[in-house]
Motif scaffolding. Structure first.
Motif, PDB file in Angstrom:
ATOM      1  N   UNK A   1      24.033  34.954 -13.660  1.00 52.84           N
ATOM      2  CA  UNK A   1      25.271  35.177 -12.535  1.00 52.84           C
ATOM      3  C   UNK A   1      25.140  36.481 -12.347  1.00 52.84           C
ATOM      4  N   UNK A   2      24.197  37.468 -12.911  1.00 52.42           N
ATOM      5  CA  UNK A   2      24.464  38.563 -12.213  1.00 52.42           C
ATOM      6  C   UNK A   2      23.664  39.031 -11.587  1.00 52.42           C
ATOM      7  N   UNK A   3      22.698  38.691 -10.772  1.00 57.61           N
ATOM      8  CA  UNK A   3      22.376  38.742  -9.527  1.00 57.61           C
ATOM      9  C   UNK A   3      21.636  39.786  -8.507  1.00 57.61           C
ATOM     10  N   UNK A   4      21.108  40.781  -9.095  1.00 54.44           N
ATOM     11  CA  UNK A   4      20.058  41.674  -8.979  1.00 54.44           C
ATOM     12  C   UNK A   4      18.669  40.831  -8.312  1.00 54.44           C
ATOM     13  N   UNK A   5      18.169  40.896  -7.509  1.00 50.94           N
ATOM     14  CA  UNK A   5      16.738  39.845  -7.225  1.00 50.94           C
ATOM     15  C   UNK A   5      15.530  40.186  -8.398  1.00 50.94           C
ATOM     16  N   UNK A   6      14.996  39.166  -8.600  1.00 45.30           N
ATOM     17  CA  UNK A   6      13.331  39.426  -8.860  1.00 45.30           C
ATOM     18  C   UNK A   6      13.646  40.268 -10.708  1.00 45.30           C
TER      19      UNK A   6
ATOM     20  N   UNK B   1       8.316  37.204  -9.835  1.00 46.34           N
ATOM     21  CA  UNK B   1       9.244  35.876 -10.537  1.00 46.34           C
ATOM     22  C   UNK B   1       9.992  37.066 -11.608  1.00 46.34           C
ATOM     23  N   UNK B   2      11.517  35.942 -11.447  1.00 47.01           N
ATOM     24  CA  UNK B   2      12.557  37.243 -11.745  1.00 47.01           C
ATOM     25  C   UNK B   2      12.211  37.208 -13.774  1.00 47.01           C
ATOM     26  N   UNK B   3      12.821  38.818 -13.952  1.00 51.20           N
ATOM     27  CA  UNK B   3      12.327  38.596 -15.006  1.00 51.20           C
ATOM     28  C   UNK B   3      13.043  37.798 -15.897  1.00 51.20           C
ATOM     29  N   UNK B   4      14.240  37.639 -16.026  1.00 53.88           N
ATOM     30  CA  UNK B   4      14.754  36.327 -16.975  1.00 53.88           C
ATOM     31  C   UNK B   4      14.118  35.773 -16.718  1.00 53.88           C
ATOM     32  N   UNK B   5      13.866  35.301 -16.156  1.00 54.70           N
ATOM     33  CA  UNK B   5      12.810  33.050 -16.135  1.00 54.70           C
ATOM     34  C   UNK B   5      11.485  33.528 -17.313  1.00 54.70           C
ATOM     35  N   UNK B   6      11.820  34.809 -16.886  1.00 56.66           N
ATOM     36  CA  UNK B   6       9.607  35.404 -17.497  1.00 56.66           C
ATOM     37  C   UNK B   6      10.534  35.380 -19.186  1.00 56.66           C
ATOM     38  N   UNK B   7      11.147  36.236 -19.338  1.00 60.70           N
ATOM     39  CA  UNK B   7      11.835  35.981 -20.229  1.00 60.70           C
ATOM     40  C   UNK B   7      12.147  35.159 -21.251  1.00 60.70           C
ATOM     41  N   UNK B   8      13.125  34.185 -20.723  1.00 58.90           N
ATOM     42  CA  UNK B   8      13.359  32.663 -21.607  1.00 58.90           C
ATOM     43  C   UNK B   8      12.687  32.024 -22.046  1.00 58.90           C
ATOM     44  N   UNK B   9      11.846  31.573 -21.227  1.00 60.47           N
ATOM     45  CA  UNK B   9      10.662  30.732 -20.298  1.00 60.47           C
ATOM     46  C   UNK B   9       9.353  30.834 -20.912  1.00 60.47           C
ATOM     47  N   UNK B  10       9.430  31.971 -21.890  1.00 56.82           N
ATOM     48  CA  UNK B  10       8.429  33.282 -22.421  1.00 56.82           C
ATOM     49  C   UNK B  10       6.760  33.041 -21.190  1.00 56.82           C
TER      50      UNK B  10
ATOM     51  N   UNK C   1      21.363  33.800 -25.098  1.00 56.48           N
ATOM     52  CA  UNK C   1      22.014  33.120 -23.850  1.00 56.48           C
ATOM     53  C   UNK C   1      21.763  31.856 -23.751  1.00 56.48           C
ATOM     54  N   UNK C   2      22.732  32.020 -22.375  1.00 54.70           N
ATOM     55  CA  UNK C   2      22.962  30.459 -21.594  1.00 54.70           C
ATOM     56  C   UNK C   2      21.733  30.559 -21.347  1.00 54.70           C
ATOM     57  N   UNK C   3      21.144  28.613 -20.887  1.00 49.42           N
ATOM     58  CA  UNK C   3      20.497  27.960 -20.807  1.00 49.42           C
ATOM     59  C   UNK C   3      20.543  28.320 -18.998  1.00 49.42           C
ATOM     60  N   UNK C   4      19.213  28.576 -17.753  1.00 43.74           N
ATOM     61  CA  UNK C   4      20.070  28.563 -16.968  1.00 43.74           C
ATOM     62  C   UNK C   4      20.625  27.310 -15.952  1.00 43.74           C
ATOM     63  N   UNK C   5      21.156  27.797 -14.660  1.00 39.83           N
ATOM     64  CA  UNK C   5      21.725  26.294 -13.938  1.00 39.83           C
ATOM     65  C   UNK C   5      21.209  26.209 -13.197  1.00 39.83           C
ATOM     66  N   UNK C   6      21.664  24.906 -12.815  1.00 39.39           N
ATOM     67  CA  UNK C   6      20.067  23.741 -12.384  1.00 39.39           C
ATOM     68  C   UNK C   6      19.646  24.466 -10.576  1.00 39.39           C
ATOM     69  N   UNK C   7      20.997  24.886  -9.922  1.00 37.95           N
ATOM     70  CA  UNK C   7      21.107  25.492  -8.956  1.00 37.95           C
ATOM     71  C   UNK C   7      20.629  26.811  -8.683  1.00 37.95           C
ATOM     72  N   UNK C   8      19.626  26.605  -9.799  1.00 35.64           N
ATOM     73  CA  UNK C   8      18.750  29.148 -10.076  1.00 35.64           C
ATOM     74  C   UNK C   8      17.583  28.914  -8.812  1.00 35.64           C
ATOM     75  N   UNK C   9      17.881  29.342  -8.228  1.00 37.26           N
ATOM     76  CA  UNK C   9      16.790  30.037  -7.017  1.00 37.26           C
ATOM     77  C   UNK C   9      15.522  29.731  -7.539  1.00 37.26           C
ATOM     78  N   UNK C  10      14.263  29.336  -6.947  1.00 30.50           N
ATOM     79  CA  UNK C  10      13.275  29.563  -6.906  1.00 30.50           C
ATOM     80  C   UNK C  10      12.510  29.960  -6.210  1.00 30.50           C
ATOM     81  N   UNK C  11      11.602  31.415  -7.179  1.00 25.68           N
ATOM     82  CA  UNK C  11      10.752  32.039  -5.883  1.00 25.68           C
ATOM     83  C   UNK C  11       9.596  31.211  -4.912  1.00 25.68           C
TER      84      UNK C  11
END
Ligand code: C2O
Length: 534
Positions: free
Chosen positions: A71-76, A367-376, A524-534
Motif C-alpha cells: 500500500x506504499x504507492x511508488x510506481x514500479x 515490474x514492481x521491485x516488491x513483486x520481484x522480491x516477494x515472488x523471487x 511482509x503480508x501477502x499482496x492484496x488480490x486487486x494489486x495492479x498488474x504491469x
C-alpha cells in the motif's frame, strides 16, 4: 481503533489560476485534494478509481506501512501503476503514528496537482503534549505551472536540460496577487482573537524548499513529520518538499489583517521561481482590507536562518514519546548525493543531467521491485548497491573532471531488525545544493550534520544520540553532510530518494530491501488480490 473508508476518484478538472484556465488531474475535482482524517491505530481504506488517461499511483507519505508495503504507492517500486479505468484499494493501519502527514501521486510529475493532507489525531483521551489548540487548520504549500507539468518534464527529459521553473507558489491552492495577475485572490485564514490555532503545514512543492512567515505573530513548532518536538518559538519556519511542520499560532491581536508569506529557500546558484505567495490572516470583525505586511521576507539564500531553524529541532523524548535512537550499529553506510552528466546522442548538448547516490543513477524497472522480491523473480534488480562511495570524493566546491554516473537497478539488503547509520554527503559534482532525502517505510533520527566533508573519526563523537529530531525527510546541506540512524524493523522494499522531484526524475533514488524476520509478525503480508498488474 476504527476503520475509515475513503473514495478517491481521479478526474480531470478545469481550474483557473494566474488568470488562465487549464485541466488538472485531481481527486474528485478538489485542488488541493481531500484531507484524510483518522486517529492513531485506525485502519484506512482508500479506493482509488482512475478515470484519467495517465497511469496513477498514490503514496501515503510518512505512513510507516508496517508489513503492508503493497500500500506504499511508488510506481514500479511497490506496485504497478493503476491503469486508466482500473481500481485499487490502499489498505493500511496507522500503527503508533499521530500528527500531520500527507498523500501524493507517486508517478511522473502528477503530484504537482494530486496531493492532500493526512491528519492523524491522538488516541481518544490522549492529549497533545502541548496546550490544547482551540482550532486546527491544514496549510498546504505548493507550486503552480501555467503549462502542463507532464509536458514540462517530458520536454526536459528530451533535451537533457533542466526543466522550466514553476510560475508561482501557492498556499492552499492560491498564490495571491502576483505580477501579471493582480486579481488573483489569496487564501484567507479567518481567525478569532486570543485563541490558539494548530497549523498543520505541508510542503507539497515539487522542487522548492520554502520559508513561511506571518506578520505580527510568532509561531511555536511542536511537531515535524508526525513526531512531537521540543516546542520552540520562531518567526519563520523553513520546510522542504516532503516535510510537514505543526505550529501553534496564538492570535494575540484584537483585530486586523496580517500578511502570510511563502518564499523559496535555495542554497545553490540555480534559478528558482522567486515569487512570493501570499495569504491573509484575517481577524473576524475587521473592516476594510488594510493589511500589516512583513518587515522582511527572507531572501532565497538566507542559509543562516534556515540552518538555525533546523538546528533547533529536537525530539520531544518524553516518557510517553521516547526517542528510540539505535545505539549499536550493524551497517555503517556513506552515500554521496550528487548530480552528474551522462552522454546522450539525441540531447541538446549531447549530454543529459542525471543524479545519483554513490554514483549510481537508479533505473526504474518494468515490474514492481516488491513483486520481484516477494515472488523471487530474477533479473529485475541486483542487491549490490555500494554501501560506500565507489569513487573517491572530496567536496571542494569545484567540479571534478569525471561527472559520469553508473546506471542500475541496484538495492541494498538489510536483515530484519538490523540497525543502520547512513551518512549522506553532498559532493556538489555540478553545484552544491540542498537535498531533502525521503526514506519510505521508516522514521530516521538525524544524529549529526555538518559542512564540508564528513570526518569519520571526529564527527561521530559529536552525534546527538539523546534527542535528535525524528522524521521521514531529512535535509542534506549544500556542500555538507547529514548522518541518520534507523532500525530496519519493517520487512519489504523501501524507496529512498530526493524529494526535489526533478532530482528523483534524474535518478537520485535507491532502494533498501528488508528481509523477513523469523516469525509471522516479522514478515511482509501477502499482496492484496486487486494489486495492479504491469
Ligand atoms: Cu513523498 Cu517517495 O515520496
Amino acid at each position: 481503533a476504527m476503520v475509515r473508508h475513503y473514495n478517491f476518484n481521479v478526474v480531470l478538472k478545469n481550474v483557473t489560476r494566474l488568470c488562465s484556465t487549464k485541466p488538472i488531474v485531481t481527486i474528485d475535482g478538489k485542488f488541493p485534494g481531500p484531507t484524510i482524517y483518522a486517529s492513531e491505530n485506525d485502519t484506512v481504506l482508500v479506493k482509488v478509481v482512475n478515470h484519467v488517461k495517465y497511469n496513477i499511483s498514490i503514496h501515503w507519505h510518512g505512513v510507516r506501512q508496517l508489513r503492508t508495503g503493497w500500500a506504499d504507492g511508488p510506481a514500479y517500486i511497490t506496485q504497478c501503476p493503476i491503469q486508466p479505468g482500473q481500481t485499487y484499494v490502499y489498505n493500511f493501519t496507522l500503527t503508533g503514528q499521530r500528527g500531520t502527514l500527507w498523500w501524493h501521486a507517486h508517478i511522473l510529475w502528477l503530484r504537482a496537482t494530486l496531493h492532500g493532507a493526512i491528519v492523524i489525531l491522538p488516541k481518544l483521551g490522549v492529549p497533545y503534549p502541548f496546550p490544547k489548540p482551540n482550532m486546527e487548520q491544514v496549510i498546504i504549500l505548493s507550486e503552480w505551472w501555467n503549462s502542463d507539468t507532464e509536458a514540462v518534464i517530458n520536454e526536459a527529459l528530451k533535451s537533457g536540460l533542466a526543466p522550466s521553473v514553476s510560475d508561482a507558489h501557492t498556499i492552499n491552492g492560491h498564490s495571491g496577487p502576483i505580477q501579471g495577475c493582480a486579481s488573483q485572490e489569496g487564501f484567507k485564514l479567518n481567525v478569532e482573537p486570543r485563541l490558539t490555532y494548530l497549523l498543520r503545514i505541508i510542503n507539497a512543492a515539487l522542487n522548492e524548499e520554502l520559508f513561511f512567515k506571518i506578520a505580527g505573530h510568532e509561531l511555536t513548532v511542536v511537531e515535524v513529520d508526525a513526531v512531537y518536538t521540543k516546542p520552540f518559538k520562531t518567526d519563520t519556519i523553513v520546510i522542504a518538499p516532503g516535510q510537514t511542520t505543526n505550529v501553534l499560532l496564538t492570535t494575540k491581536h484584537a483585530i486586523g489583517n496580517y500578511l502570510v508569506a511563502v518564499s523559496p529557500f535555495v542554497d545553490a546558484p540555480i534559478t528558482v521561481d522567486n515569487k512570493t505567495a501570499t495569504a491573509t490572516l484575517h481577524y473576524s470583525g475587521t473592516l476594510g482590507s488594510t493589511i500589516t505586511t512583513l518587515t522582511s521576507i527572507p531572501p532565497k539564500n538566507a542559509t543562516p536562518l534556515a540552518t538555525s531553524f533546523t538546528n533547533s529541532l529536537r525530539s520531544l523524548n518524553s516518557k510517553e514519546y521516547p526517542a528510540k535512537v539505535p545505539l549499536k550499529i550493524d551497517h555503517n553506510l556513506l552515500f554521496t548525493v550528487s548530480l552528474g552528466i551522462n552522454p546522450c546522442a539525441t540531447c541538446v548538448n549531447n549530454s543529459r543531467l542525471v543524479a545519483d547516490f554513490n554514483n549510481v543513477t537508479f533505473v526504474t524497472p518494468k515490474i514492481s521491485l516488491l513483486q520481484a522480491h516477494f515472488l523471487n523473480i530474477k533479473g529485475v534488480f541486483t542487491d549490490d548497491f555500494p554501501g560506500n562511495p565507489p569513487r573517491v570524493y572530496n567536496f571542494t566546491g569545484t567540479q571534478p573532471s569525471n561527472l559520469r554516473t553508473m546506471k542500475g537497478t541496484r538495492v541494498y539488503r538489510l536483515a530484519y531488525n538490523s540497525t543502520v547509520e547512513l551518512v549522506l554527503q553532498d559532493t556538489g559534482m555540478i553545484t552544491p545544493e540542498n537535498h531533502p532525502i525521503h526514506l519510505h517505510g521508516f522514521n530516521v533520527f538525524v544524529v549529526g550534520k555538518g559542512r564540508g566533508n564528513f570526518n569519520p573519526t571526529k564527527d561521530p563523537k559529536k552525534f546527538n544520540l539523546v534527542d535528535p529530531v525524528e522524521r521521514n525527510t531529512v535535509g542534506v546541506p549544500s556542500g555538507g553532510w547529514t548522518a541518520i540512524r534507523f532500525r530496519a524493523d519493517n520487512p519489504g522494499v523501501w524507496f529512498m530518494h530526493c524529494h526535489l522531484e526533478i532530482h528523483t526524475t534524474w535518478g537520485l533514488k535507491m532502494v533498501f530491501v528488508v528481509d523477513n524476520g523469523k516469525g509471522r509478525s516479522e514478515s511482509l503480508l501477502a499482496p492484496p488480490n486487486d494489486l495492479p498488474k504491469c
